[in-house]
Design a protein around this motif. Structure first.
Motif, mmCIF file in Angstrom:
data_model
loop_
_atom_site.group_PDB
_atom_site.id
_atom_site.type_symbol
_atom_site.label_atom_id
_atom_site.label_comp_id
_atom_site.label_asym_id
_atom_site.label_seq_id
_atom_site.Cartn_x
_atom_site.Cartn_y
_atom_site.Cartn_z
ATOM 1 N N PRO A 101 36.150 34.305 46.571
ATOM 2 C CA PRO A 101 35.810 35.199 45.457
ATOM 3 C C PRO A 101 34.820 34.538 44.497
ATOM 4 C CG PRO A 101 38.061 34.377 45.231
ATOM 5 C CD PRO A 101 37.545 33.862 46.532
ATOM 6 N N VAL A 102 33.828 35.300 44.041
ATOM 7 C CA VAL A 102 32.866 34.808 43.047
ATOM 8 C C VAL A 102 33.236 35.470 41.719
ATOM 9 C CG1 VAL A 102 30.423 34.610 42.441
ATOM 10 C CG2 VAL A 102 31.107 34.663 44.837
ATOM 11 N N GLU A 103 33.928 34.691 40.857
ATOM 12 C CA GLU A 103 34.482 35.251 39.623
ATOM 13 C C GLU A 103 33.423 35.901 38.739
ATOM 14 O OE1 GLU A 103 36.594 32.213 37.561
ATOM 15 O OE2 GLU A 103 37.978 31.866 39.217
ATOM 16 N N ALA A 104 32.252 35.245 38.669
ATOM 17 C CA ALA A 104 31.223 35.732 37.743
ATOM 18 C C ALA A 104 30.709 37.117 38.116
ATOM 19 C CB ALA A 104 30.069 34.744 37.698
ATOM 20 N N LEU A 105 30.935 37.557 39.362
ATOM 21 C CA LEU A 105 30.437 38.870 39.783
ATOM 22 C C LEU A 105 31.530 39.938 39.767
ATOM 23 C CD1 LEU A 105 28.062 37.870 42.710
ATOM 24 C CD2 LEU A 105 27.444 38.424 40.381
ATOM 25 N N SER A 106 32.754 39.586 39.312
ATOM 26 C CA SER A 106 33.842 40.579 39.240
ATOM 27 C C SER A 106 33.514 41.610 38.161
ATOM 28 C CB SER A 106 35.161 39.898 38.875
ATOM 29 O OG SER A 106 35.515 38.965 39.839
ATOM 30 N N ILE A 107 33.896 42.859 38.412
ATOM 31 C CA ILE A 107 33.695 43.914 37.407
ATOM 32 C C ILE A 107 34.949 44.784 37.340
ATOM 33 C CG2 ILE A 107 31.158 44.109 37.406
ATOM 34 C CD1 ILE A 107 31.408 46.310 39.524
ATOM 35 N N ILE A 108 35.190 45.374 36.164
ATOM 36 C CA ILE A 108 36.282 46.328 35.994
ATOM 37 C C ILE A 108 35.653 47.705 35.882
ATOM 38 C CG2 ILE A 108 38.158 47.088 34.469
ATOM 39 C CD1 ILE A 108 38.556 44.142 33.667
ATOM 40 N N VAL A 109 36.031 48.623 36.787
ATOM 41 C CA VAL A 109 35.440 49.973 36.789
ATOM 42 C C VAL A 109 36.541 51.014 36.997
ATOM 43 C CG1 VAL A 109 33.177 49.266 37.655
ATOM 44 C CG2 VAL A 109 34.955 49.859 39.280
ATOM 45 N N HIS A 110 36.167 52.262 36.766
ATOM 46 C CA HIS A 110 37.099 53.358 37.017
ATOM 47 C C HIS A 110 37.292 53.484 38.536
ATOM 48 C CE1 HIS A 110 38.739 57.490 37.005
ATOM 49 N NE2 HIS A 110 39.153 57.167 35.796
ATOM 50 N N ARG A 111 38.506 53.828 38.943
ATOM 51 C CA ARG A 111 38.816 53.894 40.384
ATOM 52 C C ARG A 111 37.844 54.805 41.141
ATOM 53 N NH1 ARG A 111 43.356 52.213 42.968
ATOM 54 N NH2 ARG A 111 44.512 52.034 41.007
ATOM 55 N N ASP A 112 37.424 55.922 40.532
ATOM 56 C CA ASP A 112 36.525 56.875 41.201
ATOM 57 C C ASP A 112 35.156 56.265 41.499
ATOM 58 O OD1 ASP A 112 38.570 58.626 40.945
ATOM 59 O OD2 ASP A 112 37.689 59.829 39.328
ATOM 60 N N LYS A 113 34.763 55.238 40.701
ATOM 61 C CA LYS A 113 33.417 54.665 40.862
ATOM 62 C C LYS A 113 33.452 53.341 41.610
ATOM 63 C CE LYS A 113 31.367 56.859 36.827
ATOM 64 N NZ LYS A 113 30.462 56.710 35.705
ATOM 65 N N ALA A 114 34.659 52.873 41.974
ATOM 66 C CA ALA A 114 34.796 51.532 42.559
ATOM 67 C C ALA A 114 33.980 51.388 43.840
ATOM 68 C CB ALA A 114 36.270 51.227 42.825
ATOM 69 N N TYR A 115 34.062 52.388 44.750
ATOM 70 C CA TYR A 115 33.365 52.266 46.038
ATOM 71 C C TYR A 115 31.847 52.193 45.814
ATOM 72 C CZ TYR A 115 31.154 53.449 50.425
ATOM 73 O OH TYR A 115 30.323 53.432 51.512
ATOM 74 N N HIS A 116 31.306 53.093 44.988
ATOM 75 C CA HIS A 116 29.846 53.138 44.783
ATOM 76 C C HIS A 116 29.326 51.856 44.133
ATOM 77 C CE1 HIS A 116 29.790 57.294 46.021
ATOM 78 N NE2 HIS A 116 30.787 57.546 45.184
ATOM 79 N N ARG A 117 30.089 51.348 43.130
ATOM 80 C CA ARG A 117 29.647 50.118 42.468
ATOM 81 C C ARG A 117 29.763 48.916 43.416
ATOM 82 N NH1 ARG A 117 29.804 50.265 36.769
ATOM 83 N NH2 ARG A 117 29.090 48.115 36.808
ATOM 84 N N GLY A 118 30.852 48.875 44.189
ATOM 85 C CA GLY A 118 31.047 47.783 45.152
ATOM 86 C C GLY A 118 29.979 47.788 46.228
ATOM 87 N N ARG A 119 29.675 48.995 46.764
ATOM 88 C CA ARG A 119 28.647 49.147 47.805
ATOM 89 C C ARG A 119 27.271 48.707 47.266
ATOM 90 N NH1 ARG A 119 27.492 48.685 52.382
ATOM 91 N NH2 ARG A 119 29.510 49.537 52.949
#
Length: 594
Positions: free
Chosen positions: A491-509
């Motif tokens: 895991p790269v801690e500096a690139l972790s983000i907190i997002v709404h569940r509905d947007k998690a896939y799009h932001r992760g992709r």
């Protein structure tokens, strides 16, 4: 300066939206009062920072003293030129506390903007005398009648009270100076012992801490022994003076005057912004009301690219905090090394601070993705999380900070703005027509959605005509998850983000696709994955370099080629077990932009 009578002193500031002509108006005032010699004249003379001149914005409030000569004698005007961007509101609030009057400058071609309203309300809370000024009347696109009508409705003033000027050509600026003298009240003094309010400071490498102060009561002279009522530190004044616009030493600062004091302090903590300075011999009993403690809204980690520069970064941050009281920082340790978790008032503020640290202190920095402060309920207790990597795996509830955003735009762009606000999970609160052509929309939105690209998207969808400002509301529960980035399974801690569940896939992709482009190819395959908890939601692979090991086989049996390729495959497997992947700084910056 010859004026010694407090009745002939006027303290005022200029407040306006960004790019409405504050600095140009200040230039014309300096020209008219002959404060600057002909050889020293230049545009934006009060924007002393290289960054301010490059970007064409004011970042720091600047105080300057002008001598206005009229038939009825000489008048001393203390002008404070303030920033216009929403991220520097704290600078404006401090300047307002040192004044009795404010020039409200409005661009005749754009009308009232969101930040104009925000700064106006700040000035009204302090009971300042407001002088409305309509600038840029010489522009072909200026709509003077419409802008005048907006000001009349907003302030409830007569049309004749609105000054119409062009700061660029100088038209009407003399009338502005005369109106300041006639309308702004002289400074009030209570006759108490000496009290001066420190409203700004900066660190001079040769003279130590230089503090800008407004004297409310008594006098301060060179050689006086004084104390800061907040820190209870005592020190001797090495110099007092004013900016006109260059630093000019004076024998004494009198009641109502705005100037600077130098105490030769090397300890930056000894005299903070908002503190009251009084004489040690005959001290004041009550300090002046300071400033509300400003709360940062955007957080990110700042790390030196060279580990040895951690102490230099600490020193630079403490000196910069003296000059920018809204900056917050505390040490933190992560996979990127030792650094500081820093708090800012917005994304532009964050960008400016990072650039100032690199330019003024010669540091090379990496910034992690920006985040906001969340409240997390876990095992019956509430913890505050500013770093996504600190979010516990199991929690009962997570609450995100909410803001009330005020957006002003032309009526033809209302649909586009509403669409953007709904994309950002906004809830409509109200809609009001300021004029037949301009609309004010009010939305409640999560701060986490606002801090990243909201301002850029708003400008692009409204062709640059919209403006916005926001106030904090509090916290609200939401369905949020942590998206982690794994590079080669780590895991790269500096690139972790907190997002709404509905947007998690799009932001992760989006994140893994961008990292695939930016992580340099290795001699082995590098998987880049985005995960929510233990579930992988997106994956990309950085392909390995392949050396042509079969080049030396000319013809012959295919089994020879296969043998060589198998050997290469084994070598790559071994390399993958010991190899580490260097993630370039561009990857962190790209995550920030996504």
């Amino acid at each position: 300066m010859a004026v010694k009578n407090i009745e002939r002193t006027r303290n005022f500031c200029i407040i306006a939206h960004i790019d409405h002509g504050k600095s140009t108006l200040a230039d014309r005032m300096l020209d008219l009062t002959e404060a600057v010699a002909e050889r020293d004249r230049m545009d934006q003379i009060l924007d002393t920072m290289e960054l301010e001149r490059e970007r064409g914005i004011t970042i720091k409030a600047q105080a300057v003293r002008l001598l206005h000569k009229r038939e009825d004698g000489d008048w001393m005007l203390n002008l404070i030129d303030t920033p216009g961007h929403v991220d520097f509101t704290y600078e404006v609030s401090r300047a307002i506390a040192a004044c009795e009057g404010a020039l409200l400058v409005v661009d005749a071609s754009q009308g009232i903007q969101a930040q104009t309203l925000a700064n106006l309300y700040l000035a009204m809370e302090q009971d300042l005398e407001i002088i409305p000024v309509l600038n840029k009347i010489d522009l072909p696109v200026a709509d003077v009648p419409a802008a005048t009508e907006e000001l009349v409705e907003l302030l409830g003033v007569d049309e004749g009270e609105i000054l119409k000027i062009s700061a660029k050509t100088g038209e009407g600026v003399l009338e502005v100076l005369n109106t300041i003298v006639d309308k702004v009240p002289p400074p009030a003094t209570s006759g108490e012992q000496t009290r001066a309010l420190v409203f700004d400071s900066y660190y001079d490498p040769y003279r130590g801490v230089v503090s800008l102060a407004r004297l409310f009561d008594g006098e301060l002279s060179k050689g006086d022994t004084v104390q800061a009522m907040g820190s209870e530190e005592e020190f001797e004044l090495l110099e007092v003076g004013c900016y006109s616009p260059k630093p000019t030493a004076l024998p004494t600062l009198r009641p109502g005057e705005v100037g600077y004091i130098i105490a030769g302090l090397k300890d930056i903590e000894a005299l903070r912004v908002g503190d009251t300075v009084t004489r040690t011999k005959d001290p004041a009993q009550e300090p002046l009301p300071g400033y509300a403690e400003v709360l940062p809204t955007v957080f990110c980690g700042l790390y030196p690219t060279v580990g040895d520069e951690f102490e230099r970064l600490r020193d630079a941050l403490s000196k910069l905090q003296l000059n920018d009281a809204s900056l917050f920082y505390e040490p933190e340790n992560s996979r990127m090394g030792f650094g500081f978790r820093s708090g800012f008032l917005g994304l532009l503020h964050m960008e400016i601070v990072q650039e100032r640290l690199e330019r003024e202190f010669g540091l090379d920095l990496i910034a992690s993705s920006p985040s906001v402060k969340y409240e997390v309920e876990t095992n019956g207790e509430t913890i505050e999380v500013t770093n996504p990597s600190d979010l516990p795996e199991d929690f009962d509830e997570i609450r995100e900070p909410m803001v009330r955003a005020t957006i002003i735009c032309p009526k033809e762009h209302v649909g586009a703005v509403m669409g953007l606000c709904h994309e950002k999970r906004g809830t409509s609160v109200g809609m009001e027509y300021l004029s037949p052509k301009r609309v004010q929309l009010t939305y409640d939105m999560p701060l986490g959605e606002v801090i990243t690209d909201f301002f850029d998207a708003l400008k692009s969808r409204t062709k640059g005509y919209a403006s916005y400002d926001y106030d904090r509301l509090g916290y609200e529960a939401a369905d949020l998850v942590k998206v982690e980035v794994l590079v080669s399974g780590d895991p790269v801690e500096a690139l972790s983000i907190i997002v709404h569940r509905d947007k998690a896939y799009h932001r992760g992709r989006a994140l893994v696709e961008k990292l695939k482009e930016l992580i340099p190819r290795q001699n082995f395959e590098v998987p880049v994955q985005a995960a929510v908890g233990r579930r992988i939601i997106a994956r990309e692979t950085v392909r390995a370099y392949r050396k042509d090991v079969t080049a030396k086989c000319y013809g012959g049996d295919i089994s020879r080629k296969k043998k060589l390729l198998e050997q290469q495959k084994k070598g790559k497997r071994r390399m993958k077990q010991v190899g580490s992947v260097e993630i370039p700084q561009e990857a962190f910056l790209a995550a920030l932009r996504i």
